[in-house]
Design a protein around this motif. Structure first.
Motif, PDB file in Angstrom:
ATOM      1  N   VAL B  14      49.080  98.105 -16.419  1.00 21.98           N
ATOM      2  CA  VAL B  14      48.403  96.680 -16.752  1.00 21.98           C
ATOM      3  C   VAL B  14      48.762  95.722 -15.720  1.00 21.98           C
ATOM      4  CG1 VAL B  14      49.040  94.456 -18.093  1.00 21.98           C
ATOM      5  CG2 VAL B  14      49.561  96.773 -19.143  1.00 21.98           C
ATOM      6  N   THR B  15      47.522  94.903 -15.274  1.00 22.99           N
ATOM      7  CA  THR B  15      47.183  94.233 -13.949  1.00 22.99           C
ATOM      8  C   THR B  15      46.669  93.006 -14.637  1.00 22.99           C
ATOM      9  OG1 THR B  15      46.605  93.877 -11.698  1.00 22.99           O
ATOM     10  CG2 THR B  15      45.259  95.671 -13.322  1.00 22.99           C
ATOM     11  N   THR B  16      46.067  92.150 -13.700  1.00 23.41           N
ATOM     12  CA  THR B  16      45.156  91.151 -14.114  1.00 23.41           C
ATOM     13  C   THR B  16      44.064  91.066 -13.282  1.00 23.41           C
ATOM     14  OG1 THR B  16      46.211  89.755 -12.178  1.00 23.41           O
ATOM     15  CG2 THR B  16      47.005  89.556 -14.502  1.00 23.41           C
ATOM     16  N   LEU B  17      42.624  90.574 -13.980  1.00 20.73           N
ATOM     17  CA  LEU B  17      41.422  90.528 -13.681  1.00 20.73           C
ATOM     18  C   LEU B  17      41.127  90.237 -12.246  1.00 20.73           C
ATOM     19  CD1 LEU B  17      38.937  91.689 -15.095  1.00 20.73           C
ATOM     20  CD2 LEU B  17      38.591  89.250 -15.794  1.00 20.73           C
ATOM     21  N   ASP B  18      41.861  89.349 -11.778  1.00 17.09           N
ATOM     22  CA  ASP B  18      41.547  88.983 -10.675  1.00 17.09           C
ATOM     23  C   ASP B  18      41.819  89.995  -9.491  1.00 17.09           C
ATOM     24  OD1 ASP B  18      44.427  88.622 -11.056  1.00 17.09           O
ATOM     25  OD2 ASP B  18      44.506  87.038  -9.576  1.00 17.09           O
ATOM     26  N   ARG B  19      42.713  90.818  -9.800  1.00 22.68           N
ATOM     27  CA  ARG B  19      43.187  92.000  -8.792  1.00 22.68           C
ATOM     28  C   ARG B  19      42.256  93.206  -8.907  1.00 22.68           C
ATOM     29  NH1 ARG B  19      49.388  92.652  -8.872  1.00 22.68           N
ATOM     30  NH2 ARG B  19      48.958  93.628  -7.064  1.00 22.68           N
ATOM     31  N   ILE B  20      41.232  93.163  -9.765  1.00 22.08           N
ATOM     32  CA  ILE B  20      40.373  94.435  -9.751  1.00 22.08           C
ATOM     33  C   ILE B  20      39.415  94.446  -8.770  1.00 22.08           C
ATOM     34  CG2 ILE B  20      38.219  95.268 -11.329  1.00 22.08           C
ATOM     35  CD1 ILE B  20      41.404  95.672 -12.395  1.00 22.08           C
ATOM     36  N   ASP B  21      39.271  95.777  -7.981  1.00 27.64           N
ATOM     37  CA  ASP B  21      38.305  95.847  -7.095  1.00 27.64           C
ATOM     38  C   ASP B  21      36.654  95.679  -7.589  1.00 27.64           C
ATOM     39  OD1 ASP B  21      39.835  96.445  -4.978  1.00 27.64           O
ATOM     40  OD2 ASP B  21      40.036  98.475  -5.509  1.00 27.64           O
ATOM     41  N   LEU B  22      35.889  95.547  -6.655  1.00 30.14           N
ATOM     42  CA  LEU B  22      34.480  95.364  -7.128  1.00 30.14           C
ATOM     43  C   LEU B  22      33.993  96.702  -7.346  1.00 30.14           C
ATOM     44  CD1 LEU B  22      32.686  93.261  -4.469  1.00 30.14           C
ATOM     45  CD2 LEU B  22      33.712  92.473  -6.583  1.00 30.14           C
ATOM     46  N   GLY B  23      33.345  96.746  -8.752  1.00 27.86           N
ATOM     47  CA  GLY B  23      32.799  97.957  -9.048  1.00 27.86           C
ATOM     48  C   GLY B  23      33.702  98.854 -10.124  1.00 27.86           C
ATOM     49  N   VAL B  28      40.481  94.728 -21.384  1.00 31.17           N
ATOM     50  CA  VAL B  28      40.989  93.601 -21.575  1.00 31.17           C
ATOM     51  C   VAL B  28      42.132  93.943 -22.547  1.00 31.17           C
ATOM     52  CG1 VAL B  28      41.212  91.294 -22.191  1.00 31.17           C
ATOM     53  CG2 VAL B  28      39.339  91.725 -20.946  1.00 31.17           C
ATOM     54  N   VAL B  29      43.450  93.716 -22.154  1.00 33.31           N
ATOM     55  CA  VAL B  29      44.674  93.976 -23.009  1.00 33.31           C
ATOM     56  C   VAL B  29      45.140  92.758 -23.712  1.00 33.31           C
ATOM     57  CG1 VAL B  29      44.840  96.227 -22.541  1.00 33.31           C
ATOM     58  CG2 VAL B  29      46.198  94.560 -21.059  1.00 33.31           C
ATOM     59  N   GLY B  30      45.183  91.704 -22.959  1.00 31.46           N
ATOM     60  CA  GLY B  30      45.963  90.341 -23.234  1.00 31.46           C
ATOM     61  C   GLY B  30      45.338  89.221 -22.466  1.00 31.46           C
ATOM     62  N   PHE B  42      37.525  83.617 -25.388  1.00 29.30           N
ATOM     63  CA  PHE B  42      37.070  84.345 -26.703  1.00 29.30           C
ATOM     64  C   PHE B  42      35.647  84.370 -26.814  1.00 29.30           C
ATOM     65  CE2 PHE B  42      41.806  84.217 -28.795  1.00 29.30           C
ATOM     66  CZ  PHE B  42      42.040  85.255 -28.073  1.00 29.30           C
ATOM     67  N   ALA B  43      35.273  83.039 -27.018  1.00 34.82           N
ATOM     68  CA  ALA B  43      33.864  83.085 -27.482  1.00 34.82           C
ATOM     69  C   ALA B  43      32.883  83.462 -26.272  1.00 34.82           C
ATOM     70  CB  ALA B  43      33.586  81.563 -27.552  1.00 34.82           C
ATOM     71  N   MET B  44      33.480  83.783 -24.856  1.00 36.78           N
ATOM     72  CA  MET B  44      32.602  83.969 -23.896  1.00 36.78           C
ATOM     73  C   MET B  44      32.906  85.831 -23.895  1.00 36.78           C
ATOM     74  SD  MET B  44      32.030  81.162 -21.468  1.00 36.78           S
ATOM     75  CE  MET B  44      30.494  81.601 -20.910  1.00 36.78           C
ATOM     76  N   GLY B  45      33.611  86.286 -24.935  1.00 36.93           N
ATOM     77  CA  GLY B  45      33.558  87.729 -24.784  1.00 36.93           C
ATOM     78  C   GLY B  45      34.749  88.392 -24.189  1.00 36.93           C
ATOM     79  N   MET B  46      35.478  87.413 -23.505  1.00 34.12           N
ATOM     80  CA  MET B  46      37.062  88.012 -22.824  1.00 34.12           C
ATOM     81  C   MET B  46      37.878  88.027 -24.009  1.00 34.12           C
ATOM     82  SD  MET B  46      36.901  88.665 -19.773  1.00 34.12           S
ATOM     83  CE  MET B  46      35.817  88.408 -18.385  1.00 34.12           C
ATOM     84  N   VAL B  47      37.889  89.352 -25.014  1.00 39.49           N
ATOM     85  CA  VAL B  47      38.756  89.502 -26.063  1.00 39.49           C
ATOM     86  C   VAL B  47      39.521  90.786 -25.695  1.00 39.49           C
ATOM     87  CG1 VAL B  47      37.842  88.104 -27.660  1.00 39.49           C
ATOM     88  CG2 VAL B  47      36.841  90.432 -27.289  1.00 39.49           C
ATOM     89  N   PRO B  48      40.785  90.916 -26.302  1.00 36.12           N
ATOM     90  CA  PRO B  48      41.381  92.137 -26.012  1.00 36.12           C
ATOM     91  C   PRO B  48      40.540  93.281 -26.561  1.00 36.12           C
ATOM     92  CG  PRO B  48      42.774  90.448 -26.906  1.00 36.12           C
ATOM     93  CD  PRO B  48      41.482  89.971 -26.849  1.00 36.12           C
ATOM     94  N   GLY B  49      40.514  94.395 -25.934  1.00 36.83           N
ATOM     95  CA  GLY B  49      39.355  95.408 -26.262  1.00 36.83           C
ATOM     96  C   GLY B  49      38.037  95.308 -25.302  1.00 36.83           C
ATOM     97  N   GLU B  84      44.943  89.773 -18.784  1.00 36.85           N
ATOM     98  CA  GLU B  84      45.851  91.001 -18.388  1.00 36.85           C
ATOM     99  C   GLU B  84      44.665  92.345 -18.940  1.00 36.85           C
ATOM    100  OE1 GLU B  84      48.605  90.791 -21.224  1.00 36.85           O
ATOM    101  OE2 GLU B  84      50.160  89.801 -19.557  1.00 36.85           O
ATOM    102  N   VAL B  85      44.625  93.228 -17.973  1.00 33.16           N
ATOM    103  CA  VAL B  85      43.742  94.365 -18.232  1.00 33.16           C
ATOM    104  C   VAL B  85      44.288  95.664 -17.592  1.00 33.16           C
ATOM    105  CG1 VAL B  85      41.851  92.903 -17.655  1.00 33.16           C
ATOM    106  CG2 VAL B  85      42.757  94.327 -15.783  1.00 33.16           C
TER     107      VAL B  85
END
Ligand code: GTP
Ligand code: MG
Lengths: 665, 90
Positions: B14-23, B28-30, B42-49, B84-85
């Motif tokens: 588990v890490t956070t979205l800002d640390r993801i490499d491009l590509g 999303v888990v939390g 949530f409304a913009m689609g950033m939901v767990p899963g 969290e992803v």
């Protein structure tokens, strides 16, 4: 006979206003970025004996409003209870769009889906089975292409039919046993309050309460059942429920989608390719700056021959008028007052049109959203979200829509700061002043001088934002979360239409406010009887000399003082008033020649004057907009006072420093 | 500034979205945000899963554009850090 109210709702940038315009024949502002519409607009149609009222709403991602424009949309649907809600859905982004559908249907209001942008979906080879979608959701689904006006009749038919078949029951997402039990117990408690039950669907209210929705909590706060509601909610983790409910909604959507949509082979994506270039690490900022500079050059270079043409036409006209009109006073009224005043403003119509053409290009292609994306880091440094950059760019056209556009900014303080600094963004009304003075006094360097003024305006806006952030409106910048629209190719027709509808406003202003201003100034310059027209003995002269001490340190004489005073109404009036006072009508000379001949005006004074006009109090329309958007006269008054002080100080400094650079001119 | 400067998280952790490499794609888990921001995400689609992919970084290093639920969403690293992803296995 019977009126039906149809509300157009939906996510931002899905084509609501495009459909609204097509349905009602209006010309509301359309643009390819989220957040164009920030107020509700109403239009009427007569159809088969029905009066149908169509209401265009701002876009919203959910009914939990987050920003001021979303509040407008939510409150309309919730409180005004339209007879039917037409949710405009972007066929290329079904999943996120249907999330809002799951919320709207809970309101137990008749809903019709306008499946819009079907052309774009089909272009990627994606097909959507509308009948299946309709039967799964139990909502009529109509195919529309807003830009081509397709599907309008079907849409109206479906909307009218739905409106008439109420009372209604819609397909509603089930949230699973545990949550449904909570909802049921909340509904049981809420039902005791008849009043609440009359106004809102209780299941909806209960679900919102479980999600910890502030607005829903506020609604029950006054109710006698409030404490019992609190009892139920207090023992629970609302964040948990909220996540579970959002999850359920997306689950329902995920179950529907594969049954109705066949994804096409995703073709080579043009948007993606353009973005690779324009948001490139190294190219992104240079391209942005080059675009701005290019626009700026275009505004002058391309317009120049047209300006010359209009100037020549006006010169001929005023010479002719002087010959035709008998009495001297009439010739002066028409020549000095109308042609001198209004004409000197109309001369710049070509520049204004090119500026608007460029702005509508930015908006219609979708580059505006990229500009916000590129500049966000910079905005962060001054304590604002990147979205605050959009009102600034809009402000180059006119500060009024610029200030309105601030509604999309979520944080209240962020929005206030964005509003207060917008007047420093140099709007199109100030352009005539610059072109006139820079053209007269700076010759070949005119372009550079005007560019300097624009940069000064932007710097002042940025500096002031930072100042406000650290003093009167402290706090953290609100989050920047923004949808990036795909690039769209604007058609020549729509671009010209957008340019025209805004440019026409400038022309209309010339025929109304500026004409009125010019006539008042002409009267002041002509009376009392017997004085020499426009001399310091006239009423205008007395008024000017009353004001002169205030601006004398800046090197401005009484004529300029009068022009600045009337320029408070609208900044073009500065040019119009000078046109009247310098009486350019008779000789048929351009106003610039007359200004250049005035011994009281030097290049340094001209520069100081341009700085003053850039910064001093916003025009009346802008002041009124600040008052409306900021919610109090205090902020409007503050804006005026701050602008005046800043203008006076900076223009004094510029006036003193400039001679050193201009070789003591 | 660049996500790749840090030790890139491996699949499953588990890490956070800002640390993801491009590509890179992740799920999303939390969501650590609360209140209005949480509802907005949530409304913009950033939901767990939800599946998310980092597409591009703005020239000045922030914000980052992501693809989620089939559309492009840009947000600051500050907000992405609240999501969290887990990385998806290739
Ligand atoms: N290809 C295509 N483009 C469309 C269609 N409908 C609208 N557009 C374009 O989509 C963009 C957004 O249109 P608007 O009507 O401003 O959208 P809106 O929903 O009112 O947006 P907001 O007011 O920001 O919420 C514009 O560039 C339109 O030209 C359509 O059916 N097909
Ligand atoms: Mg709109």
């Amino acid at each position: 006979m019977i009126g039906i109210r149809i509300a157009l709702a939906g996510n931002p940038n899905v084509g609501k206003t495009t459909l609204f315009n097509a349905l009602t024949g209006s010309r509301q502002h359309v643009g390819n970025w989220p957040g164009v519409t920030v107020e509700k607009k109403t239009g009427r149609i007569n159809r088969n004996g029905h009066t149908i009222e169509v209401i265009d709403l701002p876009g919203t991602y959910s009914l939990t409003a987050y920003s001021a424009d979303e509040v407008v949309a939510r409150d309309y649907i919730l409180e005004e209870k339209p007879d039917v809600v037409v949710q405009v859905v972007d066929a290329t982004h079904l999943e996120r769009n249907l999330y809002l559908t799951t919320q709207i249907t809970e309101l137990e209001v008749p809903v019709v889906i306008a499946l819009n942008m079907v052309d774009e979906a089909e272009a990627t080879g994606c097909t959507i089975d509308r009948e299946r979608l309709s039967s799964l959701l139990e909502i009529p689904v109509v195919r529309t292409v807003g830009t081509r006006g397709e599907g309008l009749d079907d849409l109206l038919d479906a909307a009218v039919r739905e409106a008439k078949t109420s009372p209604h029951h819609e397909h509603i997402v089930g949230y699973g046993n545990e949550i449904e039990a909570m909802i049921a117990s909340l509904v049981g408690v809420l039902a005791a309050d008849k009043d609440l039950g009359d106004r809102y669907p209780l299941r909806w209210l209960a679900a919102r309460l479980l999600e910890g929705d502030e607005n829903a909590l506020a609604k029950v706060k006054e109710s006698p059942v409030s404490s019992r509601v609190q009892d139920i909610l207090s023992g629970t983790d609302l964040d948990e429920y909220e996540a579970a409910m959002a999850d359920r909604r997306y689950d329902v959507i995920a179950a529907v989608l594969p049954q109705v949509r066949t994804a096409g082979a995703r073709s080579m994506n043009v948007s993606e390719m353009i973005d690779r270039v324009v948001t490139d690490r190294y190219l992104g900022i240079p391209i942005f700056l080059a675009l701005m500079w290019g626009a700026f050059e275009l505004t002058f270079v391309v317009a120049a021959p047209f300006v010359a043409l209009i100037e020549a036409g006006l010169a001929w006209l005023s010479a002719a008028v002087a010959g035709w009109l008998g009495p001297a006073w009439l010739a002066s009224l028409v020549g000095d007052g109308i042609i001198g005043g209004v004409g000197s403003v109309l001369v710049f119509v070509p520049n204004i049109f090119i500026l608007f053409l460029f702005l509508s290009f930015l908006e219609d292609t979708g580059y505006l959203a990229r500009a916000a994306f590129i500049m966000d880091r910079l905005m962060y440094a001054i304590g604002l979200p990147g979205k605050a950059f959009i009102p600034m760019l809009i402000g180059f056209g006119c500060n009024v829509p610029g200030i309105m556009a601030a509604r999309t900014i979520e944080g209240e303080k962020d929005r206030l700061i964005t509003i207060l600094v917008n007047p420093f963004i140099s709007c199109s009304a100030r352009l005539p002043v610059y072109i006139l003075f820079a053209g007269a006094f700076f010759g070949a360097a005119a372009g550079a001088v005007v560019f300097f003024l624009y940069v000064l305006g932007i710097s002042t806006a940025i500096g002031s934002a930072k100042l406000f952030r650290h003093t009167i409106l402290p706090g953290e910048s609100s989050p920047f979360i923004m949808e990036m629209p795909p690039y769209r190719l604007p058609t020549v027709g729509t671009s010209l239409l957008h340019t025209w509808s805004r440019g026409a406003m400038y022309v209309r202003k010339a025929g109304t406010i500026i004409l009125a201003g010019a006539l008042v100034v002409w009267c002041l310059a002509s009376f009392p009887f017997g004085v020499e027209y426009g001399s310091s003995e006239s009423l205008a002269g007395s008024l000017g000399r009353l004001l002169e001490p205030l601006v004398a340190p800046l090197g401005f004489d009484w004529k300029i003082a009068v022009a600045l005073l009337f320029g408070l109404v609208a900044k073009e009036v500065v040019v119009g008033s000078l046109g009247v006072l310098y009486g350019t009508g008779e000789e048929g000379d351009a106003l610039s020649t007359a200004l250049l001949a005035d011994p009281g005006l030097s290049a340094a004074t001209a520069l100081a004057l341009m700085v003053f006009v850039l910064l001093y109090a916003p025009c009346l329309a802008t002041i009124a907009t600040i008052r409306k958007e900021a919610g109090s006269w205090r902020w409007a008054g503050f804006s005026v006072a701050y602008g005046l002080v800043l203008a006076w100080t900076l223009s004094l400094i510029v006036g003193r420093i400039a001679p050193f650079f201009l070789g003591g001119a | 500034m660049e996500p790749s400067d840090r030790t890139a998280p491996r699949g499953g952790a588990v890490t956070t979205l800002d640390r993801i490499d491009l590509g890179c794609r992740c799920r999303v888990v939390g969501i650590r945000a609360s209140g209005a921001l949480r509802k907005r995400l949530f409304a913009m689609g950033m939901v767990p899963g939800a599946d998310v992919e980092a597409i591009r970084v703005a020239p000045l290093g922030d914000p980052v554009e992501y693809r989620v639920k089939g559309y492009a969403l840009s947000m600051r690293r500050a907000e992405a850090g609240l999501i969290e992803v887990v990385l998806e296995e290739e």
